[in-house]
Write a protein that holds these residues in place. Sequence first.
Motif, PDB file in Angstrom:
ATOM      1  N   SER A   1     117.474  -7.096  36.667  1.00 32.71           N
ATOM      2  CA  SER A   1     116.767  -7.742  37.773  1.00 32.71           C
ATOM      3  C   SER A   1     116.272  -6.691  38.755  1.00 32.71           C
ATOM      4  CB  SER A   1     117.685  -8.733  38.491  1.00 32.71           C
ATOM      5  OG  SER A   1     118.791  -8.055  39.059  1.00 32.71           O
TER       6      SER A   1
ATOM      7  N   VAL B   1     108.195 -11.109  34.199  1.00 32.84           N
ATOM      8  CA  VAL B   1     109.347 -11.607  34.947  1.00 32.84           C
ATOM      9  C   VAL B   1     109.760 -12.978  34.422  1.00 32.84           C
ATOM     10  CG1 VAL B   1     107.924 -12.685  36.744  1.00 32.84           C
ATOM     11  CG2 VAL B   1     110.267 -11.974  37.264  1.00 32.84           C
ATOM     12  N   ARG B   2     111.052 -13.199  34.344  1.00 34.27           N
ATOM     13  CA  ARG B   2     111.616 -14.486  33.937  1.00 34.27           C
ATOM     14  C   ARG B   2     112.440 -15.031  35.101  1.00 34.27           C
ATOM     15  NH1 ARG B   2     111.358 -15.215  28.425  1.00 34.27           N
ATOM     16  NH2 ARG B   2     113.113 -16.665  28.405  1.00 34.27           N
ATOM     17  N   ARG B   3     112.248 -16.304  35.385  1.00 32.35           N
ATOM     18  CA  ARG B   3     112.920 -16.925  36.532  1.00 32.35           C
ATOM     19  C   ARG B   3     113.888 -17.984  36.015  1.00 32.35           C
ATOM     20  NH1 ARG B   3     110.064 -14.958  40.730  1.00 32.35           N
ATOM     21  NH2 ARG B   3     107.919 -14.310  40.307  1.00 32.35           N
TER      22      ARG B   3
ATOM     23  N   GLY C   1     116.183 -19.729  37.477  1.00 28.48           N
ATOM     24  CA  GLY C   1     116.515 -20.845  38.349  1.00 28.48           C
ATOM     25  C   GLY C   1     117.934 -20.746  38.880  1.00 28.48           C
TER      26      GLY C   1
ATOM     27  N   LYS D   1     119.033 -14.247  39.815  1.00 26.70           N
ATOM     28  CA  LYS D   1     117.842 -13.523  40.238  1.00 26.70           C
ATOM     29  C   LYS D   1     116.816 -13.449  39.108  1.00 26.70           C
ATOM     30  CE  LYS D   1     120.256 -10.428  43.463  1.00 26.70           C
ATOM     31  NZ  LYS D   1     120.537  -9.003  43.776  1.00 26.70           N
ATOM     32  N   PRO D   2     115.533 -13.389  39.446  1.00 25.70           N
ATOM     33  CA  PRO D   2     114.523 -13.131  38.407  1.00 25.70           C
ATOM     34  C   PRO D   2     114.780 -11.777  37.746  1.00 25.70           C
ATOM     35  CG  PRO D   2     113.505 -13.874  40.450  1.00 25.70           C
ATOM     36  CD  PRO D   2     114.935 -13.598  40.774  1.00 25.70           C
ATOM     37  N   TYR D   3     114.444 -11.677  36.489  1.00 24.45           N
ATOM     38  CA  TYR D   3     114.718 -10.440  35.764  1.00 24.45           C
ATOM     39  C   TYR D   3     113.643 -10.200  34.720  1.00 24.45           C
ATOM     40  CZ  TYR D   3     116.374 -13.429  31.953  1.00 24.45           C
ATOM     41  OH  TYR D   3     116.447 -14.366  30.951  1.00 24.45           O
TER      42      TYR D   3
END
Length: 305
Positions: A151, A176-178, A180, A184-186
């Motif tokens: 992240s 970026v992957r979110r 939820g 944290k987004p990473y």
Amino acid sequence: MDRHELAWAAGFFDGEGWAGKSKRGVQSRVNQAGPDGMPAVLIKFHGIVGVGRLKGPHVKEGKQDLYWWVASSRPDIARVADLIGPWLCPVKRAQFERTLGRSLPSAVWPASGSEERAWAGGFFDGEGSTYLEKHRTHAGYFVPRLYVPQSSEIGIAVELVRLKSALAELGKISGVRRPGGTRKPYRRWRVFTPAAVQLGLHLLWPFIGDVKRSQSQQVMKVIHSQPDLPRGNAAFGVAGARYCRRGHDKWNARIRPFKGRGRNQEDPKNHLRQCLECVRIDARARRVSRGRSDRQRKRRRSPVT
């Protein structure tokens, strides 16, 4: 102290460690889960830095037992920071500097090639994995993956960029992957093809621990037990051969000279990989079939008189 061991410890800390102030003063910690007692990587890290304590396990149902290395005195944390600080990435360097209230020794990143691979080995020991994915189009086949998530508050995590650079620019860093929730987004660094995965493991091998080695050996054992999949379109014959399977001369099948469009000004020589005459024949057949279907559709729609 061997510089490669210090670089490995810095990579491991970049992946799993943190330093900060606590109610009782200062603290630095590295967590690691393990099903078979104290993880060897924590023992190795403790041996390199020479301070702190190994603790655990913390047992929680449904999860692997958690173990950790911890240092809670300012002199111990200062020693760790001075030892591995030159190889740390900016995020963990900043944590140590805020915790200690002083600057760390000058950074040496990028270091020599072997030291960068040692750092990558430590980072992979902390964050990485080797696993199998099902082949998208061939049932029963698997493909190998090298995988490291990380992240970052802004943009791409420096650790992923450094890892990719240390391993001969292998793999790709995802968008970026979110996930939820509170996570944290990473982004993910991944290596896809068997040849690239083998090269990545070859570069990491001198520096990764037994757990990651065993994991990768199991994956590659499955990959090497599979027969090689045929490549390309069999209808075009062997790639680069002069004659296709229908007997057309692929080298002379181009009707007009190649004319580039936009940036593509050089002939990509696709005609050496596929037969342009076969392509034209198939295109004509599709046009005839499409025209026949259109006429039949119009005939069905015409009013009865």
